[in-house]
Design an enzyme around this catalytic site. Sequence first.
Site, PDB file in Angstrom:
ATOM      1  CB  CYS A   1      -0.773   0.182   1.232  1.00 36.73           C
ATOM      2  SG  CYS A   1      -2.410  -1.207   1.111  1.00 36.73           S
ATOM      3  CG  HIS A   2       0.671   3.862   2.128  1.00 33.24           C
ATOM      4  ND1 HIS A   2      -0.275   3.143   3.007  1.00 33.24           N
ATOM      5  CD2 HIS A   2      -0.144   4.687   1.408  1.00 33.24           C
ATOM      6  CE1 HIS A   2      -1.495   3.494   2.781  1.00 33.24           C
ATOM      7  NE2 HIS A   2      -1.358   4.390   1.371  1.00 33.24           N
ATOM      8  N   GLY A   3       4.384   1.303   0.908  1.00 32.10           N
ATOM      9  CA  GLY A   3       5.898   0.682   0.971  1.00 32.10           C
ATOM     10  C   GLY A   3       6.595   0.382   2.235  1.00 32.10           C
TER      11      GLY A   3
END
Lengths: 258, 169, 419
Positions: free
Chosen positions: B133-135
Site C-alpha cells: 500500500c505505502h511501501g
Amino acid sequence: MKFIINLFASFLLLLSFSFTQLHAAGEMKEPMHPDWSFEGPLGKFERASLQRGYQVYTEVCSGCHSMNLLSYRNLIEEGGPEFSESQAKAMAAAFEVKAAPNADGEVEMRPAILSDKFVSPYENEQQGRAANGGAYPPDLSVMVKARHGGADYLYSLLLGYVDAPSDIKLDDGVYYNEYAKGQKIAMPQVLYEDAVVYTDGTAATPEQMARDVTMFLTWAAEPKLEARKRIGFKVISYLLILSVLLYFTNRQIWKDTH
Amino acid sequence: MSEKQVTRRNFLYVTTGAFAAAGAASLAWPFVDQMNPDASVKALASTEIDLRPIIPGQSITVMWRGKPVFIRRRTQAEIDEAKKVNLADLPHPEEDSDRAQNPEWLVMVGICTHLGCVPLGQKGDYNGWFCPCHGSHYDTSGRIRKGPAPTNLEIPDYVFLNETTIKIG
Amino acid sequence: MSENYAPKSAVGRWFNDRLPLLNLIYGHLLPYPTPKNLNYWWTFGGILTFCLVTQIITGLVLAMHYVADADLAFASVEHIMRDVNYGWLLRYIHANGASLFFMAVYIHMARSLFYGSYKEPRELIWIIGVFIFLLMIATAFMGYVLPWGQMSFWGATVITNLFSAIPLVGESVTNWLWGGYAVGSPLLTRFFTLHYLMPFLIFALVILHVWALHVPGNNNPEGINVVQGSQDTVPFHPHYVVKDMFALVVFLVVFAGFVFFVPNLLGHTDNYIEANPLQTPEHIVPEWYFLPFYAILRSVPDKLGGVILMVSAIAILAFLPWLDTSKVRSAKYRPLYRQFVWLFFANVILLGYLGAQTADGLFLIIGRIATAYYFAHFIIILPLLGYIEKTKPLPKSLSEPVLSPEERQMKAAASGASA
C-alpha cells in the site's frame, strides 16, 4: 391500601387471561405433574441430572432431532450441566462438522470445537422428512417453551406409550400415546429400560431417562433460568424495601395538607 | 416541626433518595453491558492452532478476532538474521527474543501498523514482509525497517499448550 | 408561574435567556398546581410515561442485536436470549413491558371514563389519547411479528389479509403492504422500521397530551372545577412526584414478578415455533390486550363488516365527549351512570375472554350480544343518561366533602387499621 388491592386485582385479572390460552386443549389428557427442582421462585437445575440428560439426548434423541440453537460451549456455562472445559472439548470432538473451504475450494470435515453449534442429524428438512416417513422430527432447542404444559407435557409424552385400544386403527408410522394430541403421534417409543448406560451409574429406567432428558431440555430452552430467578429475588426484595421507604416519604409530605 | 422531627424527616428523605439512586445505577449496568462482546463472540476470542502441518520456511495465515495472524516456521538463516540486527538501526527497537517465545515460530498480527493493509510475505528488502500500500518493509522478525509504518507488527498474546499446539488469545 | 422562575446558576440563566426550556419544564413539573384530592387511579399517567421510556430504551438496545430477515429473525432473538449479555433480561422486559403498558393504559382510560376526564374542556386531551392508543396498537402488533414465530407469522397474515376486504383496491393495497404476494421478509423488514418509528410519534403525542392537559389543569375524583393556586391545589412537586414514584414502584413489583418469574405466561407457546408458511396453527390468537377487538371482528360473518365494526369500536371513543350528554363529570355523583360504566367494563372483559375462544356455537352468540352491547353503551345509553339521570348535588370545593378518600386512607394507615 386500596390502590395496592386494586393493582393486585388487576394483576389477577391479567393472570386470568393466561387461562384463555388453555382454550380448546380438547382431546388432550392432563399431563403428569412430577416435582421439578427448577420450578418455583427459588428453582434450580440439578447438575447431575442435566449431565445425564445430555447423555440421553446424544445417544437416543440426536439421531433424529437437532438442537441447532445450542453450541458445545453452552455445556460449560454457568447454570447448565457445567461440564469441565476439557470434557466438553472431548464431547464436541466426537462430532464432525464442515470445515472452511481449503485452498482448492473443497469442503472437508473436521472435528467440532466448543464454538460450533450442535451437529444436526439431517442436512435439511427434506432429508429429515424423507428419513421419517414424511414427518419431520422438530428441533428441540426451545421445545419446552413451544408446547402447552412444557416440561410436564414432554415428560408425560415420553412415558405415555401404551398399547392402543382394540378399536383404534393406526396407520403405518403412527403410534398410540396417551398424552399426544388425538392420542396419535409419528414418533415411536424410544425410552426403553437401559437404553443408555449412565456414566454415573444411575439406573437407566424409562422414568429416570425421561426425567433427566426433560430437565436437560428445560435448561436448553431456558439456559438463564437460575440467573433470572436469582436476580429476580434481589430485584423484588429491593423494590419492596424501596416501596416502604417511599410510602413513609409520601406520608410525610402529605402530612400538613388539609 | 421540632428539631428532632426535622432530623427524622431529612433522614427519611436522604435514605429514600440514596436507596433509589443505588437502584437506578444498578439498573443502568445491563444496558451498558449488552454492548460488550457477547458469548458467541467471546467463544471465538481464542483459537488453537495445530503446528504440525507447517514445515520449516512455511507460513500460514489464520483468522483471529476478525484479523489475519501470520504463523511462520522460520529457517535457521532467518532466525540468525533476526538476531544479528543492531537495535540502534531499528525505528522501533525490539529484541527478536522478545517477539518470538520459541525462535523457530513467529506469530504476528498480519496488519501493517501504518494504515492497516495486509503485508505480503517473504518480500521486500529485508527478507521479511512488504506492504504494497505505502511501501513499508518488515524484517524476518516482523520489525519495521523502512517505510511509513511507525511500529513493528503486533505480537498477539499466545501460549504453547504443548510442543505442537499454540493458543492465540 | 413559569415566568417567575430564575435558574440558580449563571450557565442556567445564560441558557434560559436564549431558549426558555428550563422555565418550561420547571413550570410544568415543579410548582404546577394540582388538585389535592387525586387518588391512585391518577398515578397511571406517570406509570405510562415510564412504560414508554422503558420500551424505547429496551427496544433500542435489542435493535442492536436483532436481525429483521425472515431466515434470521427467530435465531437472532434466541441469540439475544442466550449470548448477548443480559439479553434475556432486556427481551423479557420488552415483551412483558408491552403487556404492562396496555394494562396501564386500560386502567388510565377506565379512570377517564369513570371520572369524566374526557368532558368539556378536556375533549382534545381525550382525542389525542385515542390517537396514542391507536399508535400503541399498531406498534404492539408490528412488534409481535418481529420474533417470526408461528403466531407472529399467522397473526400478521390474518390481520394484513383484512385489507383485502376494501372494495375495489383491497387486493392491491394488501400486496402493497406485503411488498409481495404473501407475508414474508419484505413485510418483516418494513414492520421493523415502522415499529422503531412509532414510539417516537407516540412520545410527541404524549407531549401534546400533557400540554393540552395543563391548559385547564387536572380533573379530580369529584369532577368539579378547581381554582388554581387556591386551597384546593398543592404543588405537583413534591406531593405528586413522590406519590407517582411510590405508585410506580408498586407497579414495578408486579412488572418484576412477570419478568423474572413467569415471563412467558402472557405469551403463546406457538410463538416459540419458527414461522412455517405451510402450516397454520390450530388456534390463531392475538395477544391478550387485543382480544376484545378480536372478538368484535369475528362477531360479523362478513369480512368487510367485521373490519368496519372493529375499527369503529376504537373510533367511537373519539366521539365520547359528545355522546355523553351529562353535565356532571364524575361517576361519584352519577348513580345510574356508575352502574352502567361498571357494566361496560365487565362487558369488555367478557369480550376479551370470548376473543380467545373459537368463534362458534354459544361463544359466537354471546360474542354478538356483547358486541352489540358495547356499541349500545355509546350510542344509546350514554346520550339517554344525560337527560334522564338524577345526579347527586356537587360539592362547592374540594375541601367540602368532609374527608376525601385520600385522608381516609392516611387516617386509617396512621391508626394501624387496614384500609
